[in-house]
Scaffold this motif. Structure first.
Motif, mmCIF file in Angstrom:
data_model
loop_
_atom_site.group_PDB
_atom_site.id
_atom_site.type_symbol
_atom_site.label_atom_id
_atom_site.label_comp_id
_atom_site.label_asym_id
_atom_site.label_seq_id
_atom_site.Cartn_x
_atom_site.Cartn_y
_atom_site.Cartn_z
ATOM 1 N N GLU A 55 0.825 -1.205 0.000
ATOM 2 C CA GLU A 55 0.000 0.000 0.000
ATOM 3 C C GLU A 55 0.861 1.257 0.000
ATOM 4 O O GLU A 55 0.337 2.370 0.003
ATOM 5 N N ASP A 56 2.170 1.082 -0.045
ATOM 6 C CA ASP A 56 3.079 2.204 0.143
ATOM 7 C C ASP A 56 3.726 2.714 -1.135
ATOM 8 O O ASP A 56 4.672 3.495 -1.092
ATOM 9 N N GLY A 57 3.234 2.282 -2.286
ATOM 10 C CA GLY A 57 3.774 2.749 -3.555
ATOM 11 C C GLY A 57 4.779 1.813 -4.190
ATOM 12 O O GLY A 57 5.114 1.973 -5.371
ATOM 13 N N GLN A 99 2.858 -0.464 -6.574
ATOM 14 C CA GLN A 99 2.321 0.431 -7.603
ATOM 15 C C GLN A 99 3.416 0.830 -8.600
ATOM 16 O O GLN A 99 3.162 0.923 -9.806
ATOM 17 N N ASN A 153 -4.792 3.769 -5.789
ATOM 18 C CA ASN A 153 -3.924 4.918 -5.900
ATOM 19 C C ASN A 153 -2.587 4.609 -6.555
ATOM 20 O O ASN A 153 -2.116 3.474 -6.545
ATOM 21 N N SER A 179 0.058 6.807 -2.780
ATOM 22 C CA SER A 179 0.218 5.635 -1.915
ATOM 23 C C SER A 179 1.358 5.849 -0.925
ATOM 24 O O SER A 179 1.218 5.579 0.275
ATOM 25 N N CYS A 217 -5.090 11.603 -4.668
ATOM 26 C CA CYS A 217 -5.581 10.228 -4.695
ATOM 27 C C CYS A 217 -6.337 9.926 -5.982
ATOM 28 O O CYS A 217 -6.866 10.824 -6.635
ATOM 29 N N THR A 228 -5.206 4.812 1.930
ATOM 30 C CA THR A 228 -5.299 4.735 0.473
ATOM 31 C C THR A 228 -5.692 3.362 -0.062
ATOM 32 O O THR A 228 -5.989 3.217 -1.241
#
Length: 360
Positions: A102-104, A107, A120, A125, A287, A310
């Motif tokens: 969830e922290d990027g 992603q 996101n 994120s 977001c 997020t």
């Protein structure tokens, strides 16, 4: 042609078990007439394990777990080569909570492999998982929030007494002590004195090298779901009636003693103010797709943002689907499909951009 949905869950995170619960609910809610569902379990060591095409309903989260001796990099490569269907309509649903999901980080990987994904992007994120960065952004946007103080591990180790003194000079007891980069109330403690503060700081540093100390806010906490891309919309606010002094991990996922109240008991004008503030927070973090915004409302109807999640939970006790059902009648399955639509919308928007210098 059906859309292939790859649901990522588990992960190298203290919220691993919460992710399993979210994933099982999401998988069961996906319409098999529209979607081919591929569960992708990420072990606590970070290894990606494909369970293949899943047509049955998940009755127990243990069904979603497998063991693997693969190396992390090899397992990701195997997923890309053997599982991801080239030339078909694919989307990733990261049902991951907390760090390494969830922290990027995930992603960023999904951006590199050029696959649309729910939720996101990298920046929002990363900023949303880091409570210090998030609060700094809110401060820049002049959004109301509680007083806070960030502490880094090296500073704590250098001089514990000096750090404690600074906290007590700048903030008034009681405090909440939290790891900066975590969710689901893991590692969070409420403290009323110096002895409790020391213990809480030591525990929080087990989960992160940066923590945050916040003044307690005497208020009710509202939860608002926001969905959308360029034109986000906020749900009606909801709240929980709790036996515990704060909404900790056990209260959320184990005890089952929380009572949701949806919509929350607020004056109509305060309800609209809460919804508007939630959208402002969503936009401040840039977001996309979805977020849950937690807002304090005092007895005097003052509003203060607590935080933004997020990738909020989708368990049976999670507010997000409940809020939209109460707001406009959206069902759980319809909400999942809406998030998938928003993900494709954002993906197509990004695909229209130039990635090389225009020479005209």
């Amino acid at each position: 042609m059906k859309t292939n949905v790859y649901v990522l869950y588990g992960g190298k995170s203290a919220e691993h078990e919460v992710s399993l619960k979210s994933a099982s609910a999401i998988i069961n809610a996906l319409d098999r007439e529209k979607f081919n569902v591929y569960p992708i379990y990420i072990t606590k060591e970070g290894v990606w394990c494909s369970l293949g095409l899943l047509e049955k309903e998940i009755k127990n989260v243990e069904e979603l777990q497998v063991e693997s001796s693969q190396k992390v990099a090899h397992s990701i490569g195997r997923f890309l080569i053997e599982t991801l269907k080239v030339g078909e309509k694919n989307i990733i649903f990261p049902a991951l909570h907390g760090t390494h999901g969830e922290d990027g980080t995930v992603q960023g990987l999904l951006e590199l492999i050029d696959v649309p994904y729910v939720g996101n992007g990298v920046l929002s994120s990363a900023a949303g998982i880091d409570k210090v960065i998030m609060k700094n952004i809110f401060e820049k946007h002049k959004l109301p929030q509680t007083k806070y103080l960030p502490i880094k591990l090296h500073r704590w180790k250098e001089d514990e007494e000096k750090t404690i003194k600074e906290i007590e000079e700048k903030l008034r007891y009681p405090y909440y002590v939290k790891p900066a980069n975590l969710g689901s109330s893991v590692g969070i403690n409420r403290v009323e004195n110096r002895e409790e503060l020391n213990k809480a700081i030591e525990e929080a540093f087990l989960y992160d090298t940066k923590i945050i100390i916040e003044e307690e806010m005497i208020a009710r906490e509202m939860q608002i779901s926001v969905i959308g891309n360029d034109y986000p919309k906020a749900s009606l606010p909801g709240e929980f009636i709790m036996e515990r002094p704060f909404f900790d991990y056990n209260a959320k996922y184990i005890d089952g003693k929380i009572i949701p109240v949806v919509p929350a008991r607020l004056k109509p004008e305060v309800t609209e103010q809460v919804r508007a503030l939630a959208v402002k927070a969503f936009k401040a973090l840039d977001c996309r797709g979805l977020a849950r915004v937690d807002i304090f409302v005092t007895d005097e109807d003052e509003l203060f943002i607590n935080e933004v999640n997020t990738m909020p939970g989708f368990t049976a006790l999670s507010m997000t689907p409940v809020l939209w059902k109460a707001t406009d009648g959206t069902t759980y399955s319809e909400l999942i499909e809406k998030l998938i639509e928003l993900a494709f919308e954002r993906y197509e928007q990004k695909k229209s951009l130039l990635w090389t210098r225009c020479t005209k």
